[in-house]
Design a protein around this motif. Structure first.
Motif, PDB file in Angstrom:
ATOM      1  N   GLN A 119       0.971  -1.211   0.079  1.00 39.81           N
ATOM      2  CA  GLN A 119       0.097  -0.114   0.116  1.00 39.81           C
ATOM      3  C   GLN A 119       1.011   1.372  -0.097  1.00 39.81           C
ATOM      4  OE1 GLN A 119      -3.621   0.197   2.315  1.00 39.81           O
ATOM      5  NE2 GLN A 119      -4.324  -1.521   1.243  1.00 39.81           N
ATOM      6  N   ARG A 123       0.539   4.788  -2.398  1.00 38.76           N
ATOM      7  CA  ARG A 123       0.596   6.229  -1.501  1.00 38.76           C
ATOM      8  C   ARG A 123       1.364   7.223  -2.115  1.00 38.76           C
ATOM      9  NH1 ARG A 123      -3.016   6.018   2.604  1.00 38.76           N
ATOM     10  NH2 ARG A 123      -3.211   4.214   3.548  1.00 38.76           N
ATOM     11  N   CYS A 126       0.604   8.067  -5.909  1.00 35.89           N
ATOM     12  CA  CYS A 126      -0.610   8.683  -6.065  1.00 35.89           C
ATOM     13  C   CYS A 126      -0.286  10.180  -5.468  1.00 35.89           C
ATOM     14  CB  CYS A 126      -1.861   7.931  -5.342  1.00 35.89           C
ATOM     15  SG  CYS A 126      -2.420   6.664  -6.203  1.00 35.89           S
ATOM     16  N   ALA A 127       0.610  10.267  -4.466  1.00 36.72           N
ATOM     17  CA  ALA A 127       0.814  11.786  -3.955  1.00 36.72           C
ATOM     18  C   ALA A 127       1.493  12.667  -5.271  1.00 36.72           C
ATOM     19  CB  ALA A 127       1.907  11.616  -2.851  1.00 36.72           C
ATOM     20  N   LEU A 148      -7.888   2.249  -2.864  1.00 36.18           N
ATOM     21  CA  LEU A 148      -6.720   3.153  -2.157  1.00 36.18           C
ATOM     22  C   LEU A 148      -6.423   4.173  -3.388  1.00 36.18           C
ATOM     23  CD1 LEU A 148      -5.274   4.433   0.199  1.00 36.18           C
ATOM     24  CD2 LEU A 148      -3.588   2.499  -0.238  1.00 36.18           C
ATOM     25  N   GLU A 151      -9.194   6.566  -4.756  1.00 36.84           N
ATOM     26  CA  GLU A 151      -9.441   7.397  -3.732  1.00 36.84           C
ATOM     27  C   GLU A 151      -8.592   8.728  -3.594  1.00 36.84           C
ATOM     28  OE1 GLU A 151     -10.871   5.423  -0.210  1.00 36.84           O
ATOM     29  OE2 GLU A 151     -10.527   7.273   0.946  1.00 36.84           O
ATOM     30  N   LEU A 152      -7.228   8.259  -3.620  1.00 37.03           N
ATOM     31  CA  LEU A 152      -6.173   9.243  -3.762  1.00 37.03           C
ATOM     32  C   LEU A 152      -6.087  10.221  -4.973  1.00 37.03           C
ATOM     33  CD1 LEU A 152      -3.469   7.039  -1.973  1.00 37.03           C
ATOM     34  CD2 LEU A 152      -4.774   8.897  -0.885  1.00 37.03           C
ATOM     35  N   ASN A 155      -9.029  12.418  -5.239  1.00 41.14           N
ATOM     36  CA  ASN A 155      -8.877  13.678  -4.226  1.00 41.14           C
ATOM     37  C   ASN A 155      -7.731  14.589  -4.836  1.00 41.14           C
ATOM     38  OD1 ASN A 155     -10.632  12.789  -2.425  1.00 41.14           O
ATOM     39  ND2 ASN A 155      -9.188  11.809  -1.243  1.00 41.14           N
ATOM     40  N   ALA A 156      -7.056  14.050  -5.599  1.00 39.96           N
ATOM     41  CA  ALA A 156      -5.581  14.865  -6.391  1.00 39.96           C
ATOM     42  C   ALA A 156      -6.114  15.590  -7.498  1.00 39.96           C
ATOM     43  CB  ALA A 156      -4.495  14.267  -6.573  1.00 39.96           C
ATOM     44  N   HIS A 177     -15.465   6.782  -7.167  1.00 39.90           N
ATOM     45  CA  HIS A 177     -14.170   7.424  -7.496  1.00 39.90           C
ATOM     46  C   HIS A 177     -13.864   7.510  -9.027  1.00 39.90           C
ATOM     47  CE1 HIS A 177     -13.468   8.033  -3.361  1.00 39.90           C
ATOM     48  NE2 HIS A 177     -13.528   6.723  -3.184  1.00 39.90           N
TER      49      HIS A 177
END
Ligand code: ADP
Ligand code: NA
Length: 301
Positions: A119, A123, A126-127, A148, A151-152, A155-156, A177
């Motif tokens: 995971q 993260r 996706c950041a 996951l 969703e990320l 949001n971005a 999403h």
């Protein structure tokens, strides 16, 4: 500037076995040939997006002992593989692809390392997503990993494209999403069922799924091309007539091109993605059969 595409998905070694016809239960059939090459829907779609001209990063996992040739093949296409985990003690994913003389295929997938995508790598990757980038997902890795990432990415402000293949048994995790859903007719029927869309017929089902999810939908129709409904635009775009040799990676080629060409008007995007997929079916294999942008543009000229 070219589009950035982040693919979170599966990486497999594909064993392509060519034979006259598929064995029935209890039956043994001799194969004509066996060839092993890069495959897996995540890897294939990453290759397709890269050959379409996008900057591509892949998040996935291979076995530490047997994954090097898979990573080398991805690197050769200029894909950023820094976020591909090398897992100890598990084999890389593998697909046994049987192809008969009618170019039909029948596939067994062994998930291996694909089941263990960390995971943390999701993260981190996706950041780095920005509005205008695309996240491209399939359904060959655990749905928690896809969820996951979706969703990320949403949001971005990135566009989330889900090729729901193989057909999922649940859509609840992702549907909120997803901006664009890519399916074949079989996957469309499965998703319509899961959403309680009762419509019969491809066009009606697509409209029902769009209403139920708020996402755009593109449904590939094999030799008949693809039906779509995205915002106000809808219709059926025909495929080029070709001689099918091996349909492996046809859907993946379509998905990778469509995700890579987000900057083009929809009609051009569909045309290129359909042409690329039709070229892929004229050649054997998964990733090796995916055409480069220049070949696809050559067809249109
Ligand atoms: P999947 O392999 O995922 O089931 P399809 O069979 O719908 O997907 O094929 C995806 C795309 O590949 C089609 O939209 C089309 O562009 C191309 N394609 C597949 N089969 C053929 C064919 N027999 N002739 C021409 N194009 C094809
Ligand atoms: Na092919």
């Amino acid at each position: 500037m070219s589009a950035q595409v982040l693919v979170v998905g599966s990486i497999n070694a594909d064993d392509a076995v060519r034979l006259a016809r598929f064995p029935g239960p209890g039956e043994t059939v001799s194969a004509r040939t066996l060839t092993t090459a890069l495959g897996g829907k995540g890897a294939n779609q990453a290759v397709a997006a890269a050959r379409a001209g996008a900057d591509v990063r892949l998040v996935g996992a291979v076995g530490a002992d047997d994954g090097a040739p898979l990573i080398a093949a991805l690197d050769a296409d200029g894909i950023d593989t820094a976020a591909v985990a090398r897992l100890d003690g598990v084999p890389s994913g593998r697909a046994i692809v049987l192809i008969d003389d009618d170019a039909e295929n029948s596939i067994v997938v062994v998930p291996g390392a694909n089941a263990g995508i960390p995971q943390e790598t999701v993260r981190t990757a996706c950041a780095a997503l920005r509005p205008g980038d695309a996240l491209l997902l399939q359904h060959e890795v655990p749905i928690a990993v896809s969820r996951l990432a979706a969703e990320l990415a949403s949001n971005a402000g990135a566009t989330v494209v889900w090729n729901a293949a193989p057909a999922p048994t649940s859509v609840d995790e992702l549907v909120g999403h997803v901006d664009l859903l890519l399916v074949n007719e079989h996957e469309l029927a499965a998703i319509a069922d899961l959403l309680g869309v009762a419509a019969e017929g491809t066009t009606e089902r697509i409209a029902g799924v769009v209403d139920a999810t708020g996402a755009g939908v593109v449904c590939t129709l094999g030799a008949d091309g693809a039906a779509y409904r995205i915002g106000d635009e809808h219709g059926v775009a025909p495929a080029r007539s070709v001689e099918a040799v091996d349909t492996t990676a046809a859907g993946d080629t379509f998905a990778g091109y469509l995700a890579a060409l987000t900057g083009l008007p929809l009609a051009d995007r569909m045309r290129r993605a359909l042409d690329a997929a039709s070229l892929a079916v004229t050649r054997p294999g998964a990733a090796p059969s995916i055409p480069a942008r220049g070949e696809v543009e050559g067809l249109a000229a």
